[in-house]
Write an enzyme that holds these catalytic residues in place. Sequence first.
Site, short mmCIF file in Angstrom:
data_model
loop_
_atom_site.label_atom_id
_atom_site.label_comp_id
_atom_site.label_asym_id
_atom_site.label_seq_id
_atom_site.Cartn_x
_atom_site.Cartn_y
_atom_site.Cartn_z
N GLU A 95 0.83 -1.20 0.00
CA GLU A 95 0.00 0.00 0.00
C GLU A 95 0.86 1.25 0.00
OE1 GLU A 95 -2.78 -2.33 3.23
OE2 GLU A 95 -1.92 -0.40 3.75
N CYS A 108 2.87 8.16 2.18
CA CYS A 108 3.32 7.13 3.12
C CYS A 108 3.67 5.89 2.29
CB CYS A 108 2.20 6.85 4.11
SG CYS A 108 2.56 5.51 5.24
N CYS A 115 5.61 -8.02 7.42
CA CYS A 115 6.61 -7.46 8.34
C CYS A 115 7.05 -8.53 9.33
CB CYS A 115 6.03 -6.26 9.08
SG CYS A 115 7.21 -5.53 10.23
N CYS A 119 4.17 -7.00 15.33
CA CYS A 119 3.52 -6.37 16.48
C CYS A 119 2.10 -6.92 16.57
CB CYS A 119 3.49 -4.86 16.31
SG CYS A 119 5.14 -4.16 16.16
N CYS A 122 -0.91 -5.04 14.83
CA CYS A 122 -0.73 -4.49 13.48
C CYS A 122 -1.05 -5.51 12.40
CB CYS A 122 0.71 -4.00 13.34
SG CYS A 122 1.11 -3.48 11.66
N CYS A 335 -1.81 0.68 9.17
CA CYS A 335 -0.77 -0.08 8.54
C CYS A 335 -1.20 -1.48 8.09
CB CYS A 335 0.25 -0.17 9.66
SG CYS A 335 1.80 -0.81 9.35
N1 SAH Z 1 7.41 -0.73 11.07
C1 SAH Z 1 7.51 0.66 11.30
C2 SAH Z 1 6.76 1.50 10.29
C3 SAH Z 1 5.43 0.98 9.84
S1 SAH Z 1 4.18 0.93 11.08
C4 SAH Z 1 7.04 0.99 12.70
O1 SAH Z 1 6.52 0.12 13.38
O2 SAH Z 1 7.26 2.12 13.12
C5 SAH Z 1 3.83 2.67 11.25
C6 SAH Z 1 3.05 3.04 12.47
O3 SAH Z 1 1.70 2.57 12.38
C7 SAH Z 1 3.62 2.44 13.76
O4 SAH Z 1 3.82 3.46 14.71
C8 SAH Z 1 2.54 1.49 14.19
O5 SAH Z 1 2.50 1.35 15.57
C9 SAH Z 1 1.30 2.13 13.64
N2 SAH Z 1 0.18 1.20 13.55
C10 SAH Z 1 0.18 -0.03 13.01
N3 SAH Z 1 -1.04 -0.59 13.09
C11 SAH Z 1 -1.83 0.31 13.70
C12 SAH Z 1 -3.19 0.33 14.09
N4 SAH Z 1 -3.98 -0.68 13.84
N5 SAH Z 1 -3.67 1.44 14.69
C13 SAH Z 1 -2.87 2.50 14.93
N6 SAH Z 1 -1.57 2.54 14.60
C14 SAH Z 1 -1.05 1.45 14.00
FE1 SF4 Z 2 5.87 -4.18 11.48
FE2 SF4 Z 2 3.44 -3.23 11.92
FE3 SF4 Z 2 5.13 -3.58 13.94
FE4 SF4 Z 2 5.57 -1.61 12.17
S1 SF4 Z 2 3.84 -1.79 13.57
S2 SF4 Z 2 7.06 -3.09 13.01
S3 SF4 Z 2 4.81 -2.61 10.30
S4 SF4 Z 2 4.28 -5.21 12.63
#
Ligand code: SAH
Ligand code: SF4
Length: 351
Positions: A95, A108, A115, A119, A122, A335
Amino acid sequence: MSAASKQLLCSLTADEVKTWVAAHGAPAFRASQILDWIYKKRIITPNLMSNLPPDLRLALSEDFICVSSVIESEVAAGDGTSKLLLRLRDGEAVEMVIIPAPDRMTFCLSTQVGCPVQCRFCASGADGLVRNLDAGEMVEQFFHGCAKIGGLPDNVVFMGIGEGLLNFGNLEKAIRLLCDSEYVGFGARRITVSTSGFVPGMRQLADLGRQVNLAVSLHAADDATRAALIPDKLRYPIREILDACEYYREKTGRMITFEYTLIDGINDKSGDAEKLAAIAKRMHAKVNLIPYNQTTADFHRPPDKVIRNFQAILERCDIQVTLRMEKGSKVSAACGQLRAKHASGEHSKQE
Ligand code: SAH
Ligand code: SF4
């Protein structure tokens, strides 16, 4: 040349273009023309490179992968945010999001398919890493966005799918192709790399000495809370992350931003805000609060009152804090959500 060994046109360096031009017996000035088409005019269809002779255009299209991705769907929110789902040449998808604001336009970009950090909240990490994007695939996302808005954005954030610092070589090259004046010439200070706190990568990025901004997804002010959100395998202790932030600041002179995804009952207590404020103060860092955008049944967004209270505590401690607007929440802006939906067949088009 087999398709597998072909390089993307928009990942070519000046030296590579010069060598290629020489190998085709063309005069040296053709290299500047080709570089100009790719990086300044953002045209990666050789047939449209009108000042090149037909044989050279044909050779370019035979030797390189030119347009490697297509916009499979575009989901627009009422606020102008639009999210492009890009289908890559191997059938995978990533995306890129176009985020307009009154004073600036932000793109973005994704850095990986899936990934490896995974997390727990996510959507991008749900199935782990599928593959890294190469530099050209990142530049091409940028080009797709430019074509959509009819020009350059003001800012670029590597905050889409993936942990860019775990794909360092390609991310570094994409930054070089975007920033260096012989390529796109986009200001490094307008670029932000977001990381889940991958310490070796943060130091590596600092060592580049570029002026790119670093955003660190802290999400918690103590390691135990962080452990509830980020699995052990790629999670670093907060102490080490903060040391790497200091190193980053020393090397680049850039301020750090802490991203903090606010999740109900996990990291949204007043005490969490106070601890975060202390860390941010010590690190001279800004804080970007992101209310959780629901992607799994396990986590929830805190009530608005709790979010405002969290913000107010940080502000009372003189921390520069932004509460990320719900831009694109209607378009699966969190994300990896759009890609995940496609993979699960929730949208009409199947993989
Ligand atoms: N991997 C990197 C960049 C991609 S994620 C990172 O983790 O920083 C970018 C941001 O989106 C991160 O701060 C992550 O915590 C946030 N994010 C991911 N899923 C989300 C969700 N469902 N709601 C809110 N923020 C989210
Ligand atoms: Fe990966 Fe999503 Fe965690 Fe960013 S927030 S490091 S994209 S799993």
